[in-house]
Design an enzyme around this catalytic site. Sequence first.
Site, PDB file in Angstrom:
ATOM      1  N   ARG A 195      43.465  44.066  63.099  1.00 31.98           N
ATOM      2  CA  ARG A 195      42.318  44.791  63.635  1.00 31.98           C
ATOM      3  C   ARG A 195      41.641  45.614  62.538  1.00 31.98           C
ATOM      4  NH1 ARG A 195      42.544  50.350  64.083  1.00 31.98           N
ATOM      5  NH2 ARG A 195      44.562  50.173  65.131  1.00 31.98           N
ATOM      6  N   THR A 248      50.867  46.203  71.393  1.00 30.49           N
ATOM      7  CA  THR A 248      51.292  46.963  72.577  1.00 30.49           C
ATOM      8  C   THR A 248      51.674  46.037  73.725  1.00 30.49           C
ATOM      9  OG1 THR A 248      48.982  47.147  73.278  1.00 30.49           O
ATOM     10  CG2 THR A 248      49.911  48.980  71.993  1.00 30.49           C
ATOM     11  N   ILE A 286      54.575  60.909  65.811  1.00 31.31           N
ATOM     12  CA  ILE A 286      53.168  61.016  65.411  1.00 31.31           C
ATOM     13  C   ILE A 286      53.041  61.762  64.090  1.00 31.31           C
ATOM     14  CG2 ILE A 286      50.939  62.051  66.013  1.00 31.31           C
ATOM     15  CD1 ILE A 286      51.621  61.542  68.950  1.00 31.31           C
ATOM     16  N   LYS A 290      52.535  58.366  62.122  1.00 28.55           N
ATOM     17  CA  LYS A 290      51.181  57.937  62.445  1.00 28.55           C
ATOM     18  C   LYS A 290      50.130  58.605  61.572  1.00 28.55           C
ATOM     19  CE  LYS A 290      52.336  54.933  65.445  1.00 28.55           C
ATOM     20  NZ  LYS A 290      52.139  53.500  65.098  1.00 28.55           N
ATOM     21  N   ARG A 311      44.271  58.128  72.280  1.00 28.26           N
ATOM     22  CA  ARG A 311      44.523  56.688  72.240  1.00 28.26           C
ATOM     23  C   ARG A 311      45.718  56.328  73.122  1.00 28.26           C
ATOM     24  NH1 ARG A 311      45.791  53.383  66.693  1.00 28.26           N
ATOM     25  NH2 ARG A 311      43.901  54.514  66.050  1.00 28.26           N
ATOM     26  N   ARG A 371      75.989  52.244  41.741  1.00 31.15           N
ATOM     27  CA  ARG A 371      77.203  51.574  41.286  1.00 31.15           C
ATOM     28  C   ARG A 371      78.176  52.641  40.784  1.00 31.15           C
ATOM     29  NH1 ARG A 371      75.704  47.086  36.970  1.00 31.15           N
ATOM     30  NH2 ARG A 371      77.973  46.802  37.030  1.00 31.15           N
ATOM     31  N   HIS A 372      79.420  52.254  40.662  1.00 27.30           N
ATOM     32  CA  HIS A 372      80.418  53.151  40.082  1.00 27.30           C
ATOM     33  C   HIS A 372      80.091  53.415  38.617  1.00 27.30           C
ATOM     34  CE1 HIS A 372      81.994  49.644  37.945  1.00 27.30           C
ATOM     35  NE2 HIS A 372      81.897  48.995  39.104  1.00 27.30           N
ATOM     36  N   ARG A 425      87.718  52.696  40.802  1.00 20.36           N
ATOM     37  CA  ARG A 425      86.561  53.102  40.006  1.00 20.36           C
ATOM     38  C   ARG A 425      85.450  53.707  40.866  1.00 20.36           C
ATOM     39  NH1 ARG A 425      87.190  47.558  39.817  1.00 20.36           N
ATOM     40  NH2 ARG A 425      85.447  46.171  40.326  1.00 20.36           N
ATOM     41  N   TYR A 456      82.634  35.947  31.401  1.00 25.92           N
ATOM     42  CA  TYR A 456      81.755  34.804  31.615  1.00 25.92           C
ATOM     43  C   TYR A 456      81.917  33.772  30.505  1.00 25.92           C
ATOM     44  CZ  TYR A 456      79.443  37.404  35.327  1.00 25.92           C
ATOM     45  OH  TYR A 456      79.175  38.089  36.481  1.00 25.92           O
ATOM     46  N   ARG A 470      77.767  27.628  39.064  1.00 29.48           N
ATOM     47  CA  ARG A 470      77.300  29.000  39.309  1.00 29.48           C
ATOM     48  C   ARG A 470      75.875  29.188  38.801  1.00 29.48           C
ATOM     49  NH1 ARG A 470      77.066  33.857  36.623  1.00 29.48           N
ATOM     50  NH2 ARG A 470      77.344  35.708  37.929  1.00 29.48           N
ATOM     51  N   LYS A 474      73.492  30.428  42.159  1.00 33.96           N
ATOM     52  CA  LYS A 474      74.287  31.663  42.109  1.00 33.96           C
ATOM     53  C   LYS A 474      74.519  32.236  43.495  1.00 33.96           C
ATOM     54  CE  LYS A 474      74.595  35.971  39.483  1.00 33.96           C
ATOM     55  NZ  LYS A 474      73.904  36.875  38.532  1.00 33.96           N
TER      56      LYS A 474
END
Length: 570
Positions: A195, A248, A286, A290, A311, A371-372, A425, A456, A470, A474
């Site tokens: 609208r 609505t 509100i 709003k 309204r 994160r730790h 940790r 890795y 992987r 992943k």
Amino acid sequence: VQARERTWCGTRVELVCLRQSSGHLTRGRRGSPMKRLVSFNDMTAFAALTPELADKEEIAEHLEKAASSKSLSEHAEKAGPAAPVFEESAAASFIQLRREGSTGGTKGALLAEDLESEAERAAGSPNKTEAAQFPTKFESNEKPIQDPAVFTTRKLVVVMVGLPARGKTHTAKSLERYLTWLGFSTRVFNVGEHRRETVGTEMRADFFDPRNADAVAARTRIAREVLQEMMEWLLADSHGRVGIYDATNSTRQRRVDLRETLEAANVRVLFYESICTDEKLVERNILENKLRSPDYQNVSEDDAVADFKRRIANYASAYETLDAQEGGAYIQNINASRQMVLNAISGYLPSKIASFLLNSNISTRTLYLSRHGESEWNVTGQLGGDPPLTRRGQLYAIRLAEYFASEFTDKGKDLPQIWTSQLKRTRQTVSNIPSMSICWRALNEIDAGICEGETYGSVKEKYPDLAAARKADKLRFRYPSGESYVDVINRLQPVILEIERAREPILIVAHNAIIRAIYAFLSGKSQSECPLIDIPLHTVYKVIIRSYGCEFQATTLDVESEYNNKTPPS
């Protein structure tokens, strides 16, 4: 499937597989001889989930009673020649034996709904629902289904219902994030946004007066255009699964037209109505949300509040609440989840949505993610494990406590509740914050399985196929004897529901994969994006959850300037 789910939840399950052989019902488990139980020709197989029946003879007795029940013979007549013909020893349906007192019947009362659904699917009866005239007839590639409650794989539309300032948009956005995070392609179609794009943001309360014929025609046209857009997305895109129609939808006739139109296109419909009779809650919504709406960007606060209340009054003059006479599935949320009404909810996805909505709330709240601190295995690059913090990690724990003292204690506010994993940790990282701490097993780091303790680089050398798999995917790659990111997301569902329930601030200190998954939920990212989110060490994310989305503020706490605290490449 039901047996696995109940076992996974910790309930003892007795799974009984029954087969028809020579006109008799026999019982057996995998790898065990079959034992004849009762004579029974109507069925070829069922599974009885009977946690409370330990005695085998007692199970057989109840099955024999079930075999002669009237419902099964009626089903056989109803199914007729279209009923499926099963090979001997093939599974036909799954019938659950109810516990005594669960429905007012006797122990062993037989549920025939699943069996009837099986026959209806086999019969393939056409959908007799006629296309509604609001707004048009949509063509669907989906095969029509006789009973809307049979399949859970059909497209679904959640239709929002309620007066303005009742939290509909907040709920729609939250539900969109949740379903997207679970892997269901979901999109909110907001009539208010369309609208504003169509007629501008300068429309005041008179535009929403039901006595204003021109405005009613314009708003109806806009609603039709949004519905058209949603249906095209659902039916043209094979990946689109759930549409959320945010408006609505305040009159019974509008909702009937919507439901008939959607069901004619073989789309399931679930109505969600937010009702609020607490004026304080409405006033707070509100003021908090709003006034941030684009409709009131250049309007004073007093004028904006007064116009928005007018309204609401215009909508209320023609508003009709949902009731069972309208038919179909619906959920009513009364006074910000103080009371919930569920009607005709069935199927996996509607039940999942109902579970989420039962736990969500519309209040603005704050969540902190981190994160730790740096651990010894962060330095060596090893996967998993339970190593302690390094000196830099311990320094981060001190800086983190100072940060929350400035955010809360120095301002006279109570410190947030703390959630950590069970690994040392994370617990060491929050050890200097004097607040209640809860350890969640669900917040433990992703399980690297046989790669635990590897780097890795060593994984690539020892298991080149694993490293390649992987790298290729992943998200779905699962470490042998370990987990994938999809597994992590699944086990985090209870944590997400608790986050939705929370009304007070929470600090979550966990691990890289875990914070990635939670961050993905809050930011509305898909599952495929989750493993790619960069969550550096020694950084606190402050997340303010509001109606129109989440606001993120990242603060890096200075530990040692020469230390590169970015997530290492993986």
